[in-house]
Design a protein around this motif. Sequence first.
Motif: not given
Length: 421
Positions: A175-184, A195-198, A369-379
Amino acid sequence: MQPSTPARACGIDFGTSNSTVGWWRPDSDPLIALEQDQSTLPSVVFFNLEERRPVYGRQALAEYLEGYDGRLMRSLKSLLGSKLLKSETTVLGSAVPFKDILGLFLGTLKARAEAAAGRPFEQVVLGRPVFFVDDDEQADREAADTLAAVARKIGFAEVSFQYEPIAAAFDYESRIEAEERVLIVDIGGGTSDFSLVRLSPERRLLDERQADILGTGGVHIGGTDFDKQLSLHGVMPLFGYGSRMKSDAPMPTATHLNLATWHTINAAYSAASQRSLQSMRYDIVDPTGIDRLMRLIEQRAGHWLAMQVEAGKIALSDETRYRIDLQRIEQGLEATLTRPAFEQTLQPLLERLRTAVGELLSRAELGADQVDTVFFTGGSSGIPALRRSMESLLPQARQVEGNRFGSIGSGLAIEAKKRYG
Ligand SMILES: Nc1ncnc2c1ncn2[C@@H]1O[C@H](COP(=O)(O)OP(=O)(O)OP(=O)(O)O)[C@@H](O)[C@H]1O
Ligand SMILES: [Mg+2]
């Protein structure tokens, strides 16, 4: 181009607290309903002694709470990688290897998913934590091998694994619309996985994504550990935890620890454990607490108490105080849990989570500062102190919340489609 036929294979997120099964189909939610219309099946088995049958999920919890005689087992995944896995336990009067109990639960997931899908699944991508066991490669491998063997035994011809936080990344990527570097950040019941993912809409359809996985990490800390801390600090003192013996030594804590840990609660009911409490009782300065402890055990109320503590923990994500009614054990007895006290007990665990994320960033040679987004999941990502703690590490990153209980299963469905068609 999106593929247009349903996947042949499914993905299973066998969680410490909740499990899901994902099956990719065009234009629909991949999560399969496993218990009425719910897509999660709590990872719980109750062996109902009166009706001589195992039941699962919410029904298992309900039958236990209704007071049926029997044996409740939660946190089954915590057995993987523990010494208990090689042993047997008594259920419905006979000795059963723990592995077979895992098989019963996974077999139920498979059967319910197949019934809902109206077709069999012969291949599966199983989610796995980055580490089943911290700092012990061999035990970690054994845990994964055991899970794979159980999956084959219940009828999957092909079994493969994907890291849970990578699966969550693929779900977010849909569900994203542009490239992001993400910490899951996936904080579940048993483990915290990162995980750190592009991620990008263009790369999503590629089969080979190794270059986009910048790193993974994890620690064996999750909601069940938070429950344990809350139980030991907020409730067990009423049950003699911290009592003094007449010799001035502290009262032994084995029973309290067993009761505060989901997968060892039944050990508190063993004859040896009860004998040891009885012989200890006369050497305790004030037996009020141990008497309550013995009553709790007599009532086989260990899981009930752990559920009250867990409910309290969840309530403390929204409120600052929570009262546990303990009248079942003693008239007028209650425990008051407060958010500040809970957060205090969490600090050492949160520190370990921050360290794990810090190490992951440095292994990947990325600055915060090189991580664009932190995505949280898990209860457990619902805990405000935990969110703040992660925020403080990556203050510039955007915070996004996924489906706390469904991201992994949805991501595994995507992976299963790619791997098996
Ligand atoms: N609002 C909340 N605040 C705090 N904790 C919560 C909240 N909701 C659920 N939890 C906790 O989340 C945990 C379950 O999360 P989840 O279902 O993601 O774990 P899991 O996938 O089964 O475990 P794992 O991935 O570690 O094997 C439980 O410990 C539960 O108490
Ligand atoms: Mg999980």
